[in-house]
Design an enzyme around this catalytic site. Structure first.
Site, PDB file in Angstrom:
ATOM      1  N   GLU A 165       0.948  -1.279  -0.159  1.00  0.00           N
ATOM      2  CA  GLU A 165      -0.055   0.109   0.080  1.00  0.00           C
ATOM      3  C   GLU A 165       0.890   1.186  -0.126  1.00  0.00           C
ATOM      4  OE1 GLU A 165      -2.982  -0.005  -1.115  1.00  0.00           O
ATOM      5  OE2 GLU A 165      -3.640  -1.272   0.453  1.00  0.00           O
ATOM      6  N   HIS A 166       0.546   2.178  -0.945  1.00  0.00           N
ATOM      7  CA  HIS A 166       1.271   3.323  -0.945  1.00  0.00           C
ATOM      8  C   HIS A 166       2.421   3.463  -1.449  1.00  0.00           C
ATOM      9  CE1 HIS A 166      -1.923   6.260   0.355  1.00  0.00           C
ATOM     10  NE2 HIS A 166      -2.222   5.301   0.886  1.00  0.00           N
TER      11      HIS A 166
ATOM     12  N   ASP B  26       2.807   2.049  -5.045  1.00  0.00           N
ATOM     13  CA  ASP B  26       2.950   2.063  -6.465  1.00  0.00           C
ATOM     14  C   ASP B  26       3.655   3.618  -7.055  1.00  0.00           C
ATOM     15  OD1 ASP B  26       0.654   3.765  -5.666  1.00  0.00           O
ATOM     16  OD2 ASP B  26      -0.725   2.804  -7.385  1.00  0.00           O
TER      17      ASP B  26
ATOM     18  N   ALA C  86     -15.346   3.719  -1.824  1.00  0.00           N
ATOM     19  CA  ALA C  86     -15.207   2.669  -0.664  1.00  0.00           C
ATOM     20  C   ALA C  86     -13.772   1.909  -0.796  1.00  0.00           C
ATOM     21  CB  ALA C  86     -16.155   1.616  -0.880  1.00  0.00           C
TER      22      ALA C  86
ATOM     23  N   LEU D  30     -12.248   0.435  -3.500  1.00  0.00           N
ATOM     24  CA  LEU D  30     -12.391  -0.632  -4.249  1.00  0.00           C
ATOM     25  C   LEU D  30     -12.198  -0.573  -5.721  1.00  0.00           C
ATOM     26  CD1 LEU D  30     -15.036  -2.908  -2.376  1.00  0.00           C
ATOM     27  CD2 LEU D  30     -12.578  -2.856  -1.980  1.00  0.00           C
ATOM     28  N   SER D  31     -11.698   0.852  -6.209  1.00  0.00           N
ATOM     29  CA  SER D  31     -11.415   1.258  -7.383  1.00  0.00           C
ATOM     30  C   SER D  31     -12.675   1.339  -8.491  1.00  0.00           C
ATOM     31  CB  SER D  31     -10.330   0.248  -7.798  1.00  0.00           C
ATOM     32  OG  SER D  31      -9.038   0.450  -7.056  1.00  0.00           O
ATOM     33  N   SER D  32     -13.812   1.883  -7.832  1.00  0.00           N
ATOM     34  CA  SER D  32     -14.724   1.846  -8.689  1.00  0.00           C
ATOM     35  C   SER D  32     -14.369   2.813  -9.988  1.00  0.00           C
ATOM     36  CB  SER D  32     -16.113   2.357  -8.171  1.00  0.00           C
ATOM     37  OG  SER D  32     -16.110   3.796  -7.655  1.00  0.00           O
TER      38      SER D  32
ATOM     39  N   ASP E  69      -4.390   0.741  -9.615  1.00  0.00           N
ATOM     40  CA  ASP E  69      -5.795   0.249  -9.913  1.00  0.00           C
ATOM     41  C   ASP E  69      -5.956  -0.113 -11.258  1.00  0.00           C
ATOM     42  OD1 ASP E  69      -5.393   0.702  -7.172  1.00  0.00           O
ATOM     43  OD2 ASP E  69      -6.740   2.712  -7.504  1.00  0.00           O
TER      44      ASP E  69
ATOM     45  N   TYR F  23      -3.821  12.075   0.411  1.00  0.00           N
ATOM     46  CA  TYR F  23      -3.037  11.103  -0.468  1.00  0.00           C
ATOM     47  C   TYR F  23      -1.986  12.422  -1.284  1.00  0.00           C
ATOM     48  CZ  TYR F  23      -2.330   7.832  -4.422  1.00  0.00           C
ATOM     49  OH  TYR F  23      -1.824   6.868  -5.080  1.00  0.00           O
TER      50      TYR F  23
HETATM   51  C1  GLA Z   1      -5.195   4.563  -4.119  1.00  0.00           C
HETATM   52  C2  GLA Z   1      -4.625   4.848  -5.478  1.00  0.00           C
HETATM   53  C3  GLA Z   1      -3.606   3.658  -5.925  1.00  0.00           C
HETATM   54  C4  GLA Z   1      -2.597   3.567  -4.763  1.00  0.00           C
HETATM   55  C5  GLA Z   1      -3.268   3.315  -3.377  1.00  0.00           C
HETATM   56  C6  GLA Z   1      -2.561   3.086  -2.159  1.00  0.00           C
HETATM   57  O1  GLA Z   1      -6.055   3.442  -4.510  1.00  0.00           O
HETATM   58  O2  GLA Z   1      -5.469   4.984  -6.659  1.00  0.00           O
HETATM   59  O3  GLA Z   1      -2.736   4.109  -7.016  1.00  0.00           O
HETATM   60  O4  GLA Z   1      -1.827   4.353  -4.451  1.00  0.00           O
HETATM   61  O5  GLA Z   1      -4.487   4.350  -3.069  1.00  0.00           O
HETATM   62  O6  GLA Z   1      -1.826   1.828  -2.356  1.00  0.00           O
END
Ligand code: GLA
Length: 388
Positions: A29-30, A32, A118, A120-122, A167, A216
């Site tokens: 996480e964090h 990429d 949420a 979950l990358s909608s 994502d 972020y």
């Molecule tokens: C969000 C961003 C991703 C990633 C995550 C944290 O989902 O869209 O690119 O940086 O946060 O891991």
């Protein structure tokens, strides 16, 4: 059926139908946007699209989730602050054209069950789905990595959210029953099988990711600042990915306490992902779960992106029988946790966490027992980059 819904709205049958999944990140996480490693999986919650070609340059888009419709001309694609849900598609059409892909007008219907805001990358599902849809409608040939890159470009440069590549990449290239190990520096990747006797259980805190966008950006800047500071000590590095803990020990005096913590998270998280892939391939799920737990601690203490609700969900999860690991997933500040749970304990886990969360915070958590699923491009994923 999306085909029938399309018929009701636009009075004809669609020329193309595509599906794009949401995702959950198992670990990494964090990392990429720091050129690091990630291990996400696409989930069995999707956004579906149906569309029909038009002969002119008009795009009409109907959102089933918002019960709303917009139209725009390909000749004047602008951001729409009144219908922000449409910007993901606008951005995709804009950059497809700008990059020389030949698109025309179209009528589009889309909607699905990836929860919004949420974690979950909608939004990635809408972007990647829109690219996949245009590929089918207009017979465009984009390599899978191009799909992920263009979808991310729509998010970064049109919607103006400075996300990394994870994502869009997993949404395009996910594989059923597998996680995806991605090196975000050169985009080399490989799919890692997930074992059938465990389930990925996602707990949605129900708390919208209020601070997510501002915090972020702050984290992103802090990471860049840390690289710049470390370079002043003579370390020839371009990203936090290139630093190890020994280097950090030597150069720590160049960093403020906050930057030191952010850096320590990124370095340790990259190590955890590498070990997680190794132990997953060996079938050592206990160790995998421990690494997930350690990831959460690091995100809470060093990266400071967790929240009270996420911490409560994680604590509750760890008390349940059959749980191997629990952590927040995605950007943080609300959204979801991801839990690795023995398959036969998944249902009782879901009930107990829901109940405990209500008791502790008087909030309702939604629980999704997920299956790792195919990405939007399943079928044409010949490997472009080298394998990690
Ligand atoms: C969000 C961003 C991703 C990633 C995550 C944290 O989902 O869209 O690119 O940086 O946060 O891991």
């Amino acid at each position: 059926m999306i085909e029938e819904v399309f018929g009701k709205i636009f009075g004809a049958s669609p020329d193309a139908v595509v599906r794009a999944p949401g995702r959950v990140n198992l670990i990494g996480e964090h990392t990429d946007y720091n050129d690091g490693f990630v291990l996400p999986a696409a989930i069995d919650r999707t956004i579906e699209f149906a569309a029909r070609r038009r002969e002119d340059r008009l795009v009409r888009v109907h959102s089933l989730d918002f019960q709303d419709q917009v139209e725009f001309s390909l000749d004047a694609i602008q951001k729409d602050s009144e219908h922000p849900w449409s910007n993901y598609l606008r951005g995709v059409f804009k950059f497809l054209e700008a990059e020389g892909y030949h698109v025309k007008g179209s009528d589009v219907v889309f909607g699905g069950n990836v929860p919004r805001e949420a974690g979950l990358s909608s939004s990635a599902a809408v972007e990647v789905g829109a690219v996949a849809l245009a590929m089918k409608l207009f017979d465009l040939k984009l390599a899978p990595l191009e799909v992920a890159r263009l979808a991310r470009r729509a998010e970064n440069e049109f919607v103006n959210v400075p996300c990394g590549i994870m994502d869009q990449f997993i949404c395009a290239l996910g594989k059923r029953d597998h996680a995806l190990f991605l090196d975000c520096r050169d985009l080399a990747y490989r799919h890692v099988p997930l074992h059938g006797n465990v389930k990925i259980v996602v707990c949605n805190s129900g708390v919208r990711r209020a601070l997510a966008s501002s915090e972020y950006e702050i984290r992103l800047k802090q990471c860049r600042q840390a690289v710049a500071q470390l370079r002043t000590t003579g370390l020839a590095v371009n990203s936090l990915r290139e630093i190890d803990l020994a280097d950090l020990e030597v150069a720590r005096h160049s960093l403020t306490e906050v930057l030191l913590k952010r850096t320590r998270h990124v370095i340790s998280e990259n190590h955890r992902v590498l070990e997680a892939v190794e132990v997953l391939e060996k079938g050592d799920l206990e160790r995998f779960g421990e690494l997930m737990n350690a990831s959460h601690e690091s995100l809470r203490e060093d990266y400071e992106v967790s929240s009270k609700e996420l911490d409560v969900l994680v604590e509750l999860a760890r008390k349940q029988p059959g749980v191997l690991g629990a952590r927040m997933t995605g950007a943080g500040f609300g959204g979801c946790t991801v839990n690795l749970v023995r398959a036969d304990a998944a249902d009782s886990f879901a009930e107990a966490v829901k109940e405990g969360y209500r008791k502790a915070l008087a909030l309702d958590a939604e629980i999704y027992v997920c299956k790792a699923s195919d990405g939007a491009l399943a079928g044409h994923e010949e490997h472009e980059a080298g394998s990690v």
